[in-house]
Design a protein around this motif. Structure first.
Motif, PDB file in Angstrom:
ATOM      1  N   ASP A 195      -8.649  12.114 -35.075  1.00 57.28           N
ATOM      2  CA  ASP A 195      -9.518  10.884 -34.452  1.00 57.28           C
ATOM      3  C   ASP A 195     -10.319  10.257 -35.524  1.00 57.28           C
ATOM      4  OD1 ASP A 195      -9.071  11.997 -32.067  1.00 57.28           O
ATOM      5  OD2 ASP A 195     -10.921  13.400 -31.886  1.00 57.28           O
ATOM      6  N   GLY A 196     -10.553   8.824 -35.327  1.00 54.49           N
ATOM      7  CA  GLY A 196     -10.888   7.770 -36.194  1.00 54.49           C
ATOM      8  C   GLY A 196      -9.974   7.066 -37.225  1.00 54.49           C
ATOM      9  N   TRP A 197      -8.770   7.577 -37.335  1.00 60.15           N
ATOM     10  CA  TRP A 197      -7.793   7.233 -38.236  1.00 60.15           C
ATOM     11  C   TRP A 197      -7.193   5.671 -37.513  1.00 60.15           C
ATOM     12  CZ3 TRP A 197      -5.556   9.333 -42.480  1.00 60.15           C
ATOM     13  CH2 TRP A 197      -4.399   8.797 -42.980  1.00 60.15           C
ATOM     14  N   LYS A 198      -7.045   4.875 -38.618  1.00 60.34           N
ATOM     15  CA  LYS A 198      -6.720   3.396 -38.184  1.00 60.34           C
ATOM     16  C   LYS A 198      -5.194   3.323 -38.222  1.00 60.34           C
ATOM     17  CE  LYS A 198     -11.426   1.652 -39.790  1.00 60.34           C
ATOM     18  NZ  LYS A 198     -11.852   0.892 -40.867  1.00 60.34           N
ATOM     19  N   GLY A 199      -4.579   2.587 -37.548  1.00 64.34           N
ATOM     20  CA  GLY A 199      -3.485   2.248 -37.413  1.00 64.34           C
ATOM     21  C   GLY A 199      -2.495   3.406 -36.579  1.00 64.34           C
ATOM     22  N   HIS A 200      -1.270   2.842 -36.483  1.00 68.07           N
ATOM     23  CA  HIS A 200      -0.397   3.840 -35.777  1.00 68.07           C
ATOM     24  C   HIS A 200       1.061   3.693 -36.437  1.00 68.07           C
ATOM     25  CE1 HIS A 200      -2.877   3.642 -32.412  1.00 68.07           C
ATOM     26  NE2 HIS A 200      -3.275   2.172 -32.675  1.00 68.07           N
ATOM     27  N   PRO A 201       1.258   4.577 -36.883  1.00 67.33           N
ATOM     28  CA  PRO A 201       2.492   4.864 -38.231  1.00 67.33           C
ATOM     29  C   PRO A 201       3.883   4.551 -37.633  1.00 67.33           C
ATOM     30  CG  PRO A 201       0.892   6.855 -38.295  1.00 67.33           C
ATOM     31  CD  PRO A 201       0.643   6.104 -37.120  1.00 67.33           C
ATOM     32  N   LEU A 202       4.099   4.594 -36.628  1.00 71.12           N
ATOM     33  CA  LEU A 202       5.495   4.316 -36.178  1.00 71.12           C
ATOM     34  C   LEU A 202       5.792   2.899 -35.546  1.00 71.12           C
ATOM     35  CD1 LEU A 202       7.044   7.500 -34.277  1.00 71.12           C
ATOM     36  CD2 LEU A 202       7.141   6.817 -36.671  1.00 71.12           C
ATOM     37  N   ARG A 203       4.761   1.987 -35.713  1.00 71.73           N
ATOM     38  CA  ARG A 203       5.066   0.591 -35.611  1.00 71.73           C
ATOM     39  C   ARG A 203       5.845   0.165 -36.749  1.00 71.73           C
ATOM     40  NH1 ARG A 203       0.701  -2.914 -32.533  1.00 71.73           N
ATOM     41  NH2 ARG A 203      -0.017  -1.346 -31.132  1.00 71.73           N
ATOM     42  N   LYS A 204       6.499  -0.764 -36.510  1.00 70.16           N
ATOM     43  CA  LYS A 204       7.532  -1.499 -37.891  1.00 70.16           C
ATOM     44  C   LYS A 204       6.616  -2.112 -38.865  1.00 70.16           C
ATOM     45  CE  LYS A 204      11.428   0.055 -36.231  1.00 70.16           C
ATOM     46  NZ  LYS A 204      12.254  -0.996 -35.643  1.00 70.16           N
ATOM     47  N   ASP A 205       5.334  -2.415 -38.485  1.00 65.83           N
ATOM     48  CA  ASP A 205       4.604  -3.185 -39.318  1.00 65.83           C
ATOM     49  C   ASP A 205       3.451  -2.326 -39.934  1.00 65.83           C
ATOM     50  OD1 ASP A 205       2.828  -2.489 -37.296  1.00 65.83           O
ATOM     51  OD2 ASP A 205       2.281  -4.748 -36.687  1.00 65.83           O
ATOM     52  N   TYR A 206       3.647  -0.862 -39.825  1.00 65.38           N
ATOM     53  CA  TYR A 206       3.000  -0.124 -40.568  1.00 65.38           C
ATOM     54  C   TYR A 206       3.648   0.427 -41.964  1.00 65.38           C
ATOM     55  CZ  TYR A 206      -0.585   3.916 -40.898  1.00 65.38           C
ATOM     56  OH  TYR A 206      -1.380   4.657 -41.552  1.00 65.38           O
ATOM     57  N   GLY A 207       3.224   0.241 -42.931  1.00 62.36           N
ATOM     58  CA  GLY A 207       3.957   0.675 -44.171  1.00 62.36           C
ATOM     59  C   GLY A 207       4.274   1.978 -44.387  1.00 62.36           C
ATOM     60  N   ILE A 208       5.429   2.331 -44.995  1.00 59.85           N
ATOM     61  CA  ILE A 208       6.093   3.866 -45.014  1.00 59.85           C
ATOM     62  C   ILE A 208       4.942   4.673 -45.867  1.00 59.85           C
ATOM     63  CG2 ILE A 208       7.284   3.307 -47.004  1.00 59.85           C
ATOM     64  CD1 ILE A 208       9.511   5.253 -45.897  1.00 59.85           C
ATOM     65  N   ILE A 209       4.216   4.012 -46.793  1.00 62.28           N
ATOM     66  CA  ILE A 209       3.147   4.933 -47.407  1.00 62.28           C
ATOM     67  C   ILE A 209       1.870   4.467 -47.386  1.00 62.28           C
ATOM     68  CG2 ILE A 209       4.597   5.492 -49.198  1.00 62.28           C
ATOM     69  CD1 ILE A 209       3.205   3.326 -51.199  1.00 62.28           C
ATOM     70  N   GLN A 210       1.584   3.595 -46.162  1.00 62.64           N
ATOM     71  CA  GLN A 210       0.141   3.166 -45.569  1.00 62.64           C
ATOM     72  C   GLN A 210      -0.448   4.350 -45.233  1.00 62.64           C
ATOM     73  OE1 GLN A 210       0.189  -0.071 -43.216  1.00 62.64           O
ATOM     74  NE2 GLN A 210      -1.514   0.114 -42.371  1.00 62.64           N
ATOM     75  N   GLN A 211      -1.776   4.362 -45.415  1.00 63.53           N
ATOM     76  CA  GLN A 211      -2.545   5.351 -44.886  1.00 63.53           C
ATOM     77  C   GLN A 211      -4.237   4.623 -44.518  1.00 63.53           C
ATOM     78  OE1 GLN A 211      -4.175   8.343 -48.032  1.00 63.53           O
ATOM     79  NE2 GLN A 211      -2.155   8.369 -48.078  1.00 63.53           N
TER      80      GLN A 211
END
Length: 226
Positions: A195-211
């Protein structure tokens, strides 16, 4: 008396050749004929790259006709936007406004009692960026079907938890990974990320090493999880 037969003279010692008889023409040594040189490859004209072969066409969807499709089209008309089969996988694309009712009919009347999965695909350059897909199976018919809707970023989708209780965690995963919200879900929250994580990793605009570096620093006490 007859003249005695002359015996042949012995070969010269040391393997030396016997001199030719007087008056005989000298033998000419044979020379090997040179092999023909292989033809040279023709170089491409200056400024012109060699032609690239055309890419073969891939498989394409074909119309799916069945008694069930006929019944659904008779009931919903243009609400059934597509009914196709792709590599043996049958699917329908429907308007979001009829999705909840259609899913109920697929379970109650068409015997698709098992919700195998709920998933999504992100197309960021499309107006309606998300395909949301229910993968269903009928034990009675031994048949699978995929029901698909297209929604824009920020639009909600109908929850199917009241139809298939197992869809609870499946819809939570779609929300966690894609950010799609399900209207009527009893407990919509993240299931894989905290909970509280920002972003959604399987969107194409989410970088592969982004966190979420801020979450990592606050909760793990380190600068980066990489």
């Amino acid at each position: 008396m007859s003249e005695e037969a002359k015996s042949p003279s012995p070969p010269p010692p040391g393997g030396e050749q016997k001199p030719a008889a007087e008056g005989a023409a000298p033998s000419t040594p044979k020379t090997a004929t040179p092999a023909a040189a292989p033809p040279k490859a023709t170089a491409p004209a200056a400024g012109h790259a060699p032609a690239v072969p055309a890419k073969p066409a891939g498989p394409a969807p074909i119309p799916w006709d069945s008694q069930m499709v006929t019944r659904l089209k008779a009931q919903y008309g243009s609400g059934i936007r597509e009914a196709n089969s792709y590599l043996g996988q049958n699917y329908v694309v429907v308007e979001p406004s009829i999705a909840a009712e259609l899913l109920q009919i697929l379970r109650d009347q068409e015997q698709f009692t098992y919700c195998v999965d709920v998933t999504a695909v992100h197309y960021p350059n499309r107006e309606k960026q998300f395909d949301l897909i229910w993968i269903l199976y009928s034990h009675a018919r031994n048949e699978r079907i995929r029901a698909k809707i297209m929604i824009a970023d920020g639009e909600t989708a109908p929850s199917s938890v009241s139809i298939w209780p197992a869809a609870n965690w499946l819809e939570r995963e779609v929300y966690d990974m894609f950010g799609i919200r399900f209207e009527g879900h009893p407990d919509l929250k993240r299931i894989l990320l905290p909970d509280g994580w920002k972003g959604h990793p399987l969107r194409k605009d989410y970088g592969i090493i982004q966190q979420d570096q801020e979450w990592v620093q606050i909760n793990l006490g380190i600068e980066s999880g990489q």
